[in-house]
Design a protein around this motif. Sequence first.
Motif, short mmCIF file in Angstrom:
data_model
loop_
_atom_site.label_atom_id
_atom_site.label_comp_id
_atom_site.label_asym_id
_atom_site.label_seq_id
_atom_site.Cartn_x
_atom_site.Cartn_y
_atom_site.Cartn_z
N ARG A 143 39.45 19.73 34.82
CA ARG A 143 38.23 19.29 35.49
C ARG A 143 38.43 19.31 37.00
NH1 ARG A 143 33.51 17.20 33.97
NH2 ARG A 143 32.36 15.84 35.39
N ALA A 144 37.49 19.93 37.68
CA ALA A 144 37.48 19.95 39.13
C ALA A 144 36.15 19.40 39.60
CB ALA A 144 37.67 21.37 39.65
N GLY A 145 36.13 18.15 39.99
CA GLY A 145 34.87 17.52 40.35
C GLY A 145 33.94 17.48 39.16
N SER A 146 32.82 18.15 39.27
CA SER A 146 31.84 18.18 38.20
C SER A 146 31.94 19.41 37.31
CB SER A 146 30.43 18.10 38.80
OG SER A 146 30.23 19.16 39.72
N ILE A 147 32.97 20.24 37.49
CA ILE A 147 33.12 21.48 36.73
C ILE A 147 34.24 21.34 35.70
CG2 ILE A 147 33.68 23.93 36.86
CD1 ILE A 147 32.47 24.00 39.62
N ASP A 148 33.94 21.68 34.46
CA ASP A 148 34.93 21.72 33.39
C ASP A 148 35.33 23.15 33.11
OD1 ASP A 148 35.06 18.91 32.79
OD2 ASP A 148 33.08 19.09 31.87
N VAL A 149 36.63 23.37 32.95
CA VAL A 149 37.17 24.71 32.77
C VAL A 149 38.11 24.69 31.57
CG1 VAL A 149 38.45 26.59 33.83
CG2 VAL A 149 37.05 25.11 35.26
N GLU A 150 37.91 25.64 30.65
CA GLU A 150 38.75 25.74 29.45
C GLU A 150 39.82 26.79 29.65
OE1 GLU A 150 38.47 26.32 24.59
OE2 GLU A 150 36.79 26.94 25.86
N VAL A 151 41.04 26.47 29.21
CA VAL A 151 42.15 27.41 29.26
C VAL A 151 42.11 28.30 28.01
CG1 VAL A 151 44.66 27.66 29.29
CG2 VAL A 151 43.57 25.79 30.56
N LEU A 152 42.10 29.61 28.23
CA LEU A 152 42.14 30.59 27.15
C LEU A 152 43.48 31.31 27.22
CD1 LEU A 152 38.60 32.21 27.65
CD2 LEU A 152 39.19 30.22 26.23
N PHE A 153 44.25 31.27 26.14
CA PHE A 153 45.55 31.93 26.11
C PHE A 153 45.33 33.42 25.82
CE2 PHE A 153 49.62 32.67 23.55
CZ PHE A 153 50.37 32.95 24.68
N THR A 154 45.72 34.27 26.79
CA THR A 154 45.46 35.71 26.67
C THR A 154 46.71 36.52 27.02
OG1 THR A 154 44.59 35.65 28.93
CG2 THR A 154 42.99 35.53 27.13
N PRO A 155 47.75 36.43 26.21
CA PRO A 155 49.00 37.14 26.53
C PRO A 155 48.80 38.65 26.51
CG PRO A 155 49.04 36.33 24.27
CD PRO A 155 47.82 35.74 24.92
N GLY A 156 49.70 39.33 27.22
CA GLY A 156 49.68 40.79 27.24
C GLY A 156 50.12 41.31 28.59
N GLY B 38 44.35 44.85 32.18
CA GLY B 38 45.41 44.86 33.17
C GLY B 38 46.59 45.71 32.72
N ALA B 39 47.47 46.00 33.67
CA ALA B 39 48.63 46.85 33.41
C ALA B 39 49.61 46.18 32.45
CB ALA B 39 49.33 47.19 34.72
N THR B 40 50.26 47.02 31.63
CA THR B 40 51.26 46.51 30.68
C THR B 40 52.52 47.38 30.67
OG1 THR B 40 50.16 47.71 28.88
CG2 THR B 40 49.57 45.40 29.18
N GLY B 41 52.77 48.09 31.75
CA GLY B 41 53.91 49.00 31.76
C GLY B 41 55.18 48.42 32.34
N ARG B 42 55.21 47.11 32.58
CA ARG B 42 56.39 46.51 33.20
C ARG B 42 56.97 45.43 32.29
NH1 ARG B 42 52.52 46.72 37.55
NH2 ARG B 42 52.95 48.55 38.84
N SER B 43 58.07 44.83 32.72
CA SER B 43 58.74 43.80 31.93
C SER B 43 57.80 42.65 31.64
CB SER B 43 59.96 43.26 32.70
OG SER B 43 60.90 44.28 32.91
N PHE B 44 58.03 42.00 30.50
CA PHE B 44 57.29 40.82 30.07
C PHE B 44 55.86 41.14 29.63
CE2 PHE B 44 60.32 39.48 33.35
CZ PHE B 44 61.07 38.53 32.68
N SER B 45 55.52 42.42 29.43
CA SER B 45 54.15 42.77 29.11
C SER B 45 54.07 43.50 27.76
CB SER B 45 53.54 43.67 30.19
OG SER B 45 54.17 44.93 30.23
N SER B 46 52.86 43.56 27.19
CA SER B 46 52.64 44.22 25.90
C SER B 46 51.21 44.74 25.83
CB SER B 46 52.89 43.23 24.75
OG SER B 46 52.35 43.73 23.53
N PHE B 47 51.07 46.05 25.65
CA PHE B 47 49.74 46.64 25.53
C PHE B 47 49.01 46.10 24.30
CE2 PHE B 47 46.97 49.92 23.73
CZ PHE B 47 46.06 50.05 24.77
N ASP B 48 49.69 46.07 23.16
CA ASP B 48 49.03 45.59 21.94
C ASP B 48 48.53 44.16 22.12
OD1 ASP B 48 49.49 47.98 20.71
OD2 ASP B 48 51.15 47.27 19.46
N SER B 49 49.35 43.31 22.78
CA SER B 49 48.96 41.91 22.96
C SER B 49 47.74 41.78 23.87
CB SER B 49 50.12 41.11 23.54
OG SER B 49 51.18 41.01 22.62
N ILE B 50 47.69 42.53 24.96
CA ILE B 50 46.56 42.39 25.86
C ILE B 50 45.27 42.86 25.20
CG2 ILE B 50 46.60 44.62 27.10
CD1 ILE B 50 46.23 43.02 29.70
#
Length: 209
Positions: free
Chosen positions: A114-127, A155-167
């Motif tokens: 929550r930021a002041g009067s705005i509520d924001v939900e976290v969406l887990f989006t690995p990749g 987004g790009a997935t050609g570097r370490s810690f990334s996965s095309f299938d996951s994104i």
Amino acid sequence: MMTGIDRLVTRGTFSLDGGTWDVENNVWIIGDDSEVIVIDPAHDADAIVERIAGRRVAGIACTHAHDDHINQAPRLAELVDAPILLHPHDLDLWALTHPNHKPDSELYSGQWLRAGSIDVEVLFTPGHSRGSICLHAPELGRVFTGDTLFQGGPGATGRSFSSFDSIIHSIADTLLPLPPETVVHTGHGSDTSIGAEAPRLGAWIDRGH
């Protein structure tokens, strides 16, 4: 009480896997006239503080831990006395930039900020990285996608810690079900919308599945 979204474009470099590139980053500040959340504090902490303009910072939310998105997080946290928030799956990536400074709190799927009067939900989006997240403000019809979704594709997935299938799974299962009119605020470059990207993503999703 005013609510709003502010974009600050900062310039610096991104380094990973032995390479370094010049980049421009979108730093997002969301909230109202008393309290805000800063998303992805990149390159210039002083400029971010100036844009915050004395408002209380409820948190510094990192969509992922590539160095261009977090390089000013510890300094900004000290300047504005705010916690740094990161998904725990990106702690190894974070440590490449800040080995002696850990985030203050974890982000997790379904969490609400929550930021002041705005509520924001976290969406887990690995990749793009293992711990990438997006932040959805449903009442505003906005989603902040970091480097998970851009105008024109994932987004790009050609570097370490990334996965095309996951994104691809993250976009297909988590982002595309959002209302088509949802505005997409990206980590670099121009805005788009879920409705605009859905037709373009068909070929990417077919590759991922």
